[in-house]
Enzyme design. Structure first.
Site, PDB file in Angstrom:
ATOM      1  N   CYS A  94       0.791  -1.238   0.000  1.00  0.00           N
ATOM      2  CA  CYS A  94       0.000   0.000   0.000  1.00  0.00           C
ATOM      3  C   CYS A  94       0.819   1.282   0.000  1.00  0.00           C
ATOM      4  O   CYS A  94       0.731   2.055  -0.950  1.00  0.00           O
ATOM      5  CB  CYS A  94      -0.960  -0.006   1.183  1.00  0.00           C
ATOM      6  SG  CYS A  94      -2.270  -1.214   0.979  1.00  0.00           S
TER       7      CYS A  94
HETATM    8  N1  LIG Z   1      -3.657  -5.149   1.284  1.00  0.00           N
HETATM    9  C1  LIG Z   1      -4.032  -4.172   2.110  1.00  0.00           C
HETATM   10  O1  LIG Z   1      -3.671  -4.123   3.270  1.00  0.00           O
HETATM   11  C2  LIG Z   1      -4.958  -3.090   1.600  1.00  0.00           C
HETATM   12  C3  LIG Z   1      -5.555  -2.207   2.523  1.00  0.00           C
HETATM   13  C4  LIG Z   1      -6.421  -1.245   2.042  1.00  0.00           C
HETATM   14  C5  LIG Z   1      -6.670  -1.139   0.682  1.00  0.00           C
HETATM   15  N2  LIG Z   1      -6.058  -1.997  -0.183  1.00  0.00           N
HETATM   16  C6  LIG Z   1      -6.378  -1.891  -1.602  1.00  0.00           C
HETATM   17  O2  LIG Z   1      -7.337  -2.909  -1.898  1.00  0.00           O
HETATM   18  C7  LIG Z   1      -7.127  -3.405  -3.238  1.00  0.00           C
HETATM   19  C8  LIG Z   1      -6.928  -4.909  -3.205  1.00  0.00           C
HETATM   20  O3  LIG Z   1      -5.725  -5.179  -2.528  1.00  0.00           O
HETATM   21  P1  LIG Z   1      -5.292  -6.653  -2.143  1.00  0.00           P
HETATM   22  O4  LIG Z   1      -4.067  -6.518  -1.315  1.00  0.00           O
HETATM   23  O5  LIG Z   1      -6.454  -7.393  -1.595  1.00  0.00           O
HETATM   24  O6  LIG Z   1      -4.928  -7.232  -3.593  1.00  0.00           O
HETATM   25  P2  LIG Z   1      -4.648  -8.758  -3.975  1.00  0.00           P
HETATM   26  O7  LIG Z   1      -3.769  -8.720  -5.154  1.00  0.00           O
HETATM   27  O8  LIG Z   1      -4.238  -9.513  -2.754  1.00  0.00           O
HETATM   28  O9  LIG Z   1      -6.071  -9.334  -4.393  1.00  0.00           O
HETATM   29  C9  LIG Z   1      -6.704  -9.108  -5.609  1.00  0.00           C
HETATM   30  C10 LIG Z   1      -7.477 -10.345  -6.001  1.00  0.00           C
HETATM   31  O10 LIG Z   1      -8.226 -10.069  -7.186  1.00  0.00           O
HETATM   32  C11 LIG Z   1      -8.227 -11.223  -8.009  1.00  0.00           C
HETATM   33  N3  LIG Z   1      -8.580 -10.833  -9.388  1.00  0.00           N
HETATM   34  C12 LIG Z   1      -7.801 -10.281 -10.343  1.00  0.00           C
HETATM   35  N4  LIG Z   1      -8.530 -10.031 -11.448  1.00  0.00           N
HETATM   36  C13 LIG Z   1      -9.802 -10.401 -11.164  1.00  0.00           C
HETATM   37  C14 LIG Z   1     -11.014 -10.355 -11.883  1.00  0.00           C
HETATM   38  N5  LIG Z   1     -11.089  -9.863 -13.121  1.00  0.00           N
HETATM   39  N6  LIG Z   1     -12.133 -10.824 -11.289  1.00  0.00           N
HETATM   40  C15 LIG Z   1     -12.088 -11.333 -10.030  1.00  0.00           C
HETATM   41  N7  LIG Z   1     -10.981 -11.379  -9.297  1.00  0.00           N
HETATM   42  C16 LIG Z   1      -9.839 -10.921  -9.849  1.00  0.00           C
HETATM   43  C17 LIG Z   1      -6.835 -11.784  -7.840  1.00  0.00           C
HETATM   44  O11 LIG Z   1      -6.792 -13.159  -8.192  1.00  0.00           O
HETATM   45  C18 LIG Z   1      -6.616 -11.550  -6.335  1.00  0.00           C
HETATM   46  O12 LIG Z   1      -7.036 -12.650  -5.559  1.00  0.00           O
HETATM   47  C19 LIG Z   1      -5.935  -2.632  -3.795  1.00  0.00           C
HETATM   48  O13 LIG Z   1      -6.393  -1.530  -4.518  1.00  0.00           O
HETATM   49  C20 LIG Z   1      -5.220  -2.175  -2.541  1.00  0.00           C
HETATM   50  O14 LIG Z   1      -4.457  -1.018  -2.752  1.00  0.00           O
HETATM   51  C21 LIG Z   1      -5.221  -2.974   0.243  1.00  0.00           C
END
Ligand SMILES: NC(=O)c1ccc[n+]([C@@H]2O[C@H](COP(=O)([O-])OP(=O)(O)OC[C@H]3O[C@@H](n4cnc5c(N)ncnc54)[C@H](O)[C@@H]3O)[C@@H](O)[C@H]2O)c1
Length: 416
Positions: A261
């Site tokens: 992040c």
């Molecule tokens: N990780 C954190 O602590 C955190 C905290 C707050 C906000 N965020 C934000 O939240 C968002 C997600 O982060 P994350 O860490 O969970 O990402 P991540 O990469 O862990 O998860 C994303 C998921 O989406 C799936 N995916 C990809 N394309 C897809 C599609 N077309 N349809 C369905 N699923 C699909 C992937 O397989 C994956 O499992 C980002 O924008 C991030 O910046 C993350």
């Protein structure tokens, strides 16, 4: 109010949100394109490490699938797709693909649903990219379907508690009706709800993370000076923290911030500034200083050890303790540099070895005790177990202020 919700993207954010919403009694469908992930979740095995998640996952009842059709009955559809940074700034492909697939579903929907974006995106992305994509369904935002952007603030390692007990809930709403639907979902959470425009909500998330990153680089800058001046940066931070305008959190000087992040959100904001021809002086300095902390750590190491052929032990590979997430972790830059200099790397982490070994299969992964048998040890995360080791007779370069490590024969704190 209990409602039917689809969560798209079963990653660190989506999986936690879906599981928590199911635990709260909502009818939840979790969708991901990764079949292995879907199968694992269905079998009650969490593909990521997050404290308490697997127990909750096994307890709740939710549908987990790769099939977007299953979003059809949902009143709220949450987009939790990754938005990683790339050379061009930010990779919006995942969110774009998911929006296009959802448009195909919206086309056939007769009833009203609200698409809620949880992914972190730059101001203007919902209105400039996501809504136009959804409207390719022939349906109109604000009339046939609703849109909100409600950023997520959970912290990995404390994600369940953070989601269940948020400090605030930001509801960026396309229109009043969209926002009403989301506010009903959130009304039982014990947190202030701020309703605002979508663009503002997008900016609140980026500005919050940029501010946290700034606090870290700020105290690191003070810490770098303190080291030269023979002052303890932690005493300085403690003294500063009594002032409630400053606060005592996020003032731990060290090797800097990593994770999926802070670095990426900062880059996203910098890219946005450049797009509007604004020079983001503070943000750029925050990032530069953060990168330089890695170099400082290596310079301290080189003061005591010739790197070529030396065995360097690493403690901490995840971007912080309590997670298996290695995205943008400080250890990546350090290992890269050590290997280039000809060092032999032996590394330990309580949770992240599997993920880290996918990036660096060539280094040796060892037990915590074996790390101690290195020519020098670098501490890169603040795990409790690192504070129980016997460092006597060792060379330790500490990037995270592990008290016990001070017993080492040669001890260097990065900012103290
Ligand atoms: N990780 C954190 O602590 C955190 C905290 C707050 C906000 N965020 C934000 O939240 C968002 C997600 O982060 P994350 O860490 O969970 O990402 P991540 O990469 O862990 O998860 C994303 C998921 O989406 C799936 N995916 C990809 N394309 C897809 C599609 N077309 N349809 C369905 N699923 C699909 C992937 O397989 C994956 O499992 C980002 O924008 C991030 O910046 C993350």
């Amino acid at each position: 109010m209990k409602t039917s919700i689809s969560v798209i993207g079963a990653g660190y954010v989506g999986l936690v949100i879906a599981t928590c919403l199911a635990e709260l009694g909502n009818e939840v469908t979790l969708i991901d394109i990764d079949e292995l992930k879907v199968n694992s979740i269905r079998n009650g095995v969490s593909p990521i490490y997050e404290e308490g998640l697997e127990d909750l996952l096994r307890k709740v009842n939710m549908q987990v699938t790769t099939d977007y059709e299953k979003t059809l009955p949902s009143k709220i559809i949450m987009l939790c797709l990754g938005t990683p940074s790339d050379e061009s700034g930010i990779n919006l492909n995942y969110i774009s693909e998911a929006s296009t697939k959802l448009a195909g579903i919206l086309k056939r929907r007769q009833d009203y649903s609200v698409i809620n974006i949880k992914s972190t995106i730059a101001p203007g992305t919902t209105e400039g990219l996501i809504i136009p994509s959804l409207e390719k369904s022939g349906k109109k935002a604000g009339k046939d379907f609703g849109v909100c952007m409600s950023p997520e603030f959970l912290r990995e390692g404390k994600a369940i508690n953070d989601f269940m007990n948020p400090a605030r809930i930001i509801v960026g709403e396309h229109d009043r009706t969209s926002g009403d639907v989301l506010c009903q979902l959130y009304e039982h959470f014990n947190a202030p709800i701020m309703r605002t425009s979508i663009k503002t909500a997008e900016m609140i998330k980026l500005a919050s993370n940029a501010f946290l990153a700034t606090k870290i680089s700020f105290i690191n800058e003070i810490g770098n000076m303190c080291k030269q001046l023979g002052i303890d940066a932690y005493d300085v931070a403690k003294g500063m923290g009594f002032d409630d305008r400053i606060g005592n959190k996020f003032l731990n000087a060290g090797v800097g911030f990593g994770g999926s992040c802070l670095p990426k959100d900062l880059k996203m904001l910098i890219a946005k500034a450049q797009e509007i021809n604004y020079e983001p002086k503070i943000l750029e300095a925050v990032l530069k200083l953060n990168d330089e902390q890695v170099v400082r750590m290596l310079d301290l190491l080189k003061k005591h050890v010739q790197l070529k052929g030396a065995i360097i032990g690493l403690l901490g590979l995840a971007f912080k303790s309590g997670t298996d997430d290695v995205r943008d972790s400080r250890a990546i830059g350090i290992v890269d540099a050590l290997l280039k200099e000809g060092a032999i790397v032996k590394a330990y982490d309580p949770l992240a070895i599997k993920n880290f070994s996918q990036i660096f299969p060539q280094i040796e992964y060892v037990t915590i005790e074996q790390v101690l048998n290195s020519d020098a040890i670098l501490i890169l995360a603040e795990c409790e177990e690192f504070n129980k080791l016997d460092y006597k007779g060792r060379i330790v370069i500490d990037g995270r202020r592990v008290a016990k490590a001070r017993e080492a024969e040669i001890y260097e704190g990065i900012c103290w």
